[in-house]
Design an enzyme around this catalytic site. Structure first.
Site, PDB file in Angstrom:
ATOM      1  N   LYS A  42       0.863  -1.188   0.000  1.00  0.00           N
ATOM      2  CA  LYS A  42       0.000   0.000   0.000  1.00  0.00           C
ATOM      3  C   LYS A  42       0.889   1.225   0.000  1.00  0.00           C
ATOM      4  O   LYS A  42       1.854   1.317   0.754  1.00  0.00           O
ATOM      5  CB  LYS A  42      -0.873  -0.001   1.273  1.00  0.00           C
ATOM      6  CG  LYS A  42      -1.891   1.109   1.315  1.00  0.00           C
ATOM      7  CD  LYS A  42      -3.171   0.745   0.585  1.00  0.00           C
ATOM      8  CE  LYS A  42      -4.055   1.949   0.318  1.00  0.00           C
ATOM      9  NZ  LYS A  42      -3.601   2.768  -0.839  1.00  0.00           N
ATOM     10  N   LYS A  67       4.947   2.159   8.238  1.00  0.00           N
ATOM     11  CA  LYS A  67       3.757   2.942   8.601  1.00  0.00           C
ATOM     12  C   LYS A  67       2.521   2.042   8.727  1.00  0.00           C
ATOM     13  O   LYS A  67       1.768   2.136   9.694  1.00  0.00           O
ATOM     14  CB  LYS A  67       3.525   4.004   7.519  1.00  0.00           C
ATOM     15  CG  LYS A  67       2.627   5.142   7.935  1.00  0.00           C
ATOM     16  CD  LYS A  67       2.338   6.079   6.760  1.00  0.00           C
ATOM     17  CE  LYS A  67       3.603   6.748   6.229  1.00  0.00           C
ATOM     18  NZ  LYS A  67       3.288   7.725   5.145  1.00  0.00           N
ATOM     19  N   LYS A  77       5.242   1.993  -3.098  1.00  0.00           N
ATOM     20  CA  LYS A  77       5.210   3.397  -3.512  1.00  0.00           C
ATOM     21  C   LYS A  77       5.440   3.456  -5.011  1.00  0.00           C
ATOM     22  O   LYS A  77       6.068   2.571  -5.584  1.00  0.00           O
ATOM     23  CB  LYS A  77       6.315   4.189  -2.808  1.00  0.00           C
ATOM     24  CG  LYS A  77       6.062   5.672  -2.727  1.00  0.00           C
ATOM     25  CD  LYS A  77       5.109   5.986  -1.597  1.00  0.00           C
ATOM     26  CE  LYS A  77       4.900   7.455  -1.387  1.00  0.00           C
ATOM     27  NZ  LYS A  77       4.282   7.694  -0.069  1.00  0.00           N
ATOM     28  N   THR A 109      -4.907  12.903   6.178  1.00  0.00           N
ATOM     29  CA  THR A 109      -3.515  13.042   6.635  1.00  0.00           C
ATOM     30  C   THR A 109      -3.435  14.130   7.701  1.00  0.00           C
ATOM     31  O   THR A 109      -2.839  13.941   8.768  1.00  0.00           O
ATOM     32  CB  THR A 109      -2.588  13.364   5.445  1.00  0.00           C
ATOM     33  OG1 THR A 109      -2.780  12.347   4.459  1.00  0.00           O
ATOM     34  CG2 THR A 109      -1.125  13.403   5.867  1.00  0.00           C
ATOM     35  N   ASN A 144      -1.942  19.765   0.268  1.00  0.00           N
ATOM     36  CA  ASN A 144      -3.133  19.204   0.908  1.00  0.00           C
ATOM     37  C   ASN A 144      -2.950  19.061   2.426  1.00  0.00           C
ATOM     38  O   ASN A 144      -3.755  19.597   3.208  1.00  0.00           O
ATOM     39  CB  ASN A 144      -3.450  17.842   0.249  1.00  0.00           C
ATOM     40  CG  ASN A 144      -4.576  17.109   0.948  1.00  0.00           C
ATOM     41  OD1 ASN A 144      -5.554  17.716   1.370  1.00  0.00           O
ATOM     42  ND2 ASN A 144      -4.448  15.818   1.111  1.00  0.00           N
ATOM     43  N   SER A 147      -7.291   5.385   3.840  1.00  0.00           N
ATOM     44  CA  SER A 147      -7.256   4.568   2.617  1.00  0.00           C
ATOM     45  C   SER A 147      -7.731   3.144   2.918  1.00  0.00           C
ATOM     46  O   SER A 147      -8.427   2.521   2.119  1.00  0.00           O
ATOM     47  CB  SER A 147      -5.831   4.498   2.062  1.00  0.00           C
ATOM     48  OG  SER A 147      -5.538   5.623   1.274  1.00  0.00           O
TER      49      SER A 147
HETATM   50  N1  GLU Z   1       0.817   8.888   0.266  1.00  0.00           N
HETATM   51  C1  GLU Z   1       0.303   8.732   1.579  1.00  0.00           C
HETATM   52  C2  GLU Z   1       1.409   8.307   2.522  1.00  0.00           C
HETATM   53  O1  GLU Z   1       2.576   8.562   2.291  1.00  0.00           O
HETATM   54  C3  GLU Z   1      -0.918   7.817   1.608  1.00  0.00           C
HETATM   55  C4  GLU Z   1      -0.691   6.406   1.166  1.00  0.00           C
HETATM   56  C5  GLU Z   1      -1.965   5.594   1.032  1.00  0.00           C
HETATM   57  O2  GLU Z   1      -3.031   6.088   1.343  1.00  0.00           O
HETATM   58  O3  GLU Z   1      -1.837   4.428   0.599  1.00  0.00           O
HETATM   59  O4  GLU Z   1       1.156   7.792   3.569  1.00  0.00           O
END
Ligand code: GLU
Length: 422
Positions: free
Chosen positions: A68, A92, A104, A188, A219, A348
């Site tokens: 993810k 995370k 990513k 976030t 954002n 998410s």
């Molecule tokens: N890009 C965000 C992060 O760095 C969200 C990632 C997601 O929702 O999968 O955590």
């Protein structure tokens, strides 16, 4: 720069291992990504010419579930940066105890130089190029730097066309109309607010109107500026890549957001005073300094000038490991990215669950579940930090690493085989 990032990530992994009970085998698996894809994306430009963009998708680890993580558009994107970001996502999702691994993606592009039609063709082209590597049970993208709901909508639509069926679970952060979730767009910053609120007394003591400086007005940064100022914090400075705006009495955040929407930048602000350089904001004497832009904002060259009481990493990787040591010596508390910005991926997860169930939760349900998860994991990190007398970052890595190690060991360790199994 991004190579340093990757070795920085490696250093943090080794440091966390020294503090936790994790097997050598789990550690060996975590030292490199499971899969790394580089693609070329041909895009027909508006003037008829063809440009080829480099794109990446890295699946770092999927032991705890499908990978993810977001997709970013930035001129400095390269494989090492994306790999590092995928590594951080692995930690995370484990820290938040989500049923995901880490991944990513990114494209090396300056999106400001593209028309909307070019942006759409690039986004659809990216999905076509990585379609065999992503999927609802394999690797689930989301927004990141310079990508948003609109881009996620194009991507979900493109993936559905390739599979010849609607597959909303393949991507999160979609527009509501295409199966997005209430609360995802502000998740976030909402998550960061819950983390700050939970740690409030250890970050700002009993200060009544704590002062805040926020670097990055995208954002996350802009939404967090609004919620902190609504909740009685004094937002004294904000910045983007072109300007920093300061007012020791507190800025009117809504006026700055309107200005940024209208003009595309914070330059020539309607309120406050412009600092001579955007990065001057990092050296202001404030209670909370919130880097919410890109990696490496606070490094060994400027960490010694930080005068904040605490730093909250809303961006991914804004404090380098060398800067961490300097801040620690200065007594500056750092709230790590894998906790502070984890609200996005947590929402998410909610979106993915709703799509799998064919359901839509009320906004209040999303908000309540987000708060509950953020508070729970923030308390877990604070507890480990206190028990083991380590900084919050080390504590967060320990919690995540122990979950990752347990999952990896559950798939089999050499001990099982040397004991003869059974
Ligand atoms: N890009 C965000 C992060 O760095 C969200 C990632 C997601 O929702 O999968 O955590």
């Amino acid at each position: 720069m991004s190579d340093d990032l990757l070795s920085d990530a490696g250093r943090r992994l080794e440091a966390a291992c020294a503090l936790s009970h994790v097997s050598d085998e789990a550690l060996a698996r975590l030292r490199q990504p499971a899969a790394s894809l580089k693609v070329s994306i041909p895009v027909r430009m508006d003037d008829g010419s063809l440009r080829i963009f480099a794109g990446y998708r890295v699946r770092y680890d999927s032991t705890r579930g499908p990978a993810k993580g977001g997709i970013r558009y930035h001129p400095r994107v390269d494989v090492d940066e994306i790999t590092t970001l995928a590594f951080w996502m692995t930690f995370k999702t484990a820290l938040m105890d989500l049923p995901f691994g880490g991944g990513k993606g990114g494209v090396t592009v300056d999106p400001k130089g593209l028309s909307m039609a070019e942006l759409e063709r690039l986004s659809r082209g990216y999905v076509a190029a990585v379609a065999d590597s992503i999927g609802p049970d394999v690797d689930i993208p989301a927004p990141d730097v310079a990508t948003n709901e609109l881009v996620m909508g194009w991507m979900a639509d493109e993936y559905g066309k390739i599979r010849r069926q609607a597959v909303p679970t393949v991507i999160t952060g979609k527009p509501l109309a295409l199966g997005g979730s209430h609360g995802r767009a502000t998740a976030t910053s909402d998550g960061a607010f819950h983390v700050i609120d939970t740690l409030r007394s250890s970050l700002v003591g009993d200060r009544e109107e704590p002062s805040v400086a926020i670097q990055g007005f995208g954002n996350a940064g802009a939404n967090l500026a609004s919620s902190l100022s609504d909740q009685g914090y004094r937002v004294v400075a904000v910045s983007d890549s072109s300007a920093a705006v300061h007012d020791a009495d507190g800025l009117e955040v809504s006026a700055l957001r309107d200005h940024k929407d209208e003009t595309g930048s914070l330059a020539d602000p309607p309120v406050g005073r412009e600092l001579s350089q955007p990065d001057d904001l990092l050296e202001l004497e404030v209670d909370l300094l919130i880097p919410a832009a890109l990696e490496g904002a606070i490094h060994d060259g400027n960490a010694g000038h930080v005068q904040a009481g605490a730093v909250v990493e809303v961006a991914n990787g804004p404090v380098t490991s060398a800067a961490d040591e300097i801040l620690d010596e200065l007594g500056v508390v750092v709230v790590p990215d894998i906790l502070a910005n984890a609200g996005g991926v947590t929402a998410s997860w909610f979106e993915w669950i709703q799509n799998r169930q064919g359901d839509r939760w009320e906004a209040e349900v999303v908000a309540k579940r987000l708060r509950k998860r953020m508070v729970r994991e923030t308390r877990a990190v604070a507890r480990v930090a206190e028990e083991r007398d380590v900084p919050l970052r080390s504590a967060a890595y320990v919690v995540a690493l122990e979950r990752l190690g347990a999952a990896m060991d559950a798939t089999g360790t050499s001990a099982i085989f040397s004991d003869g199994g059974g």
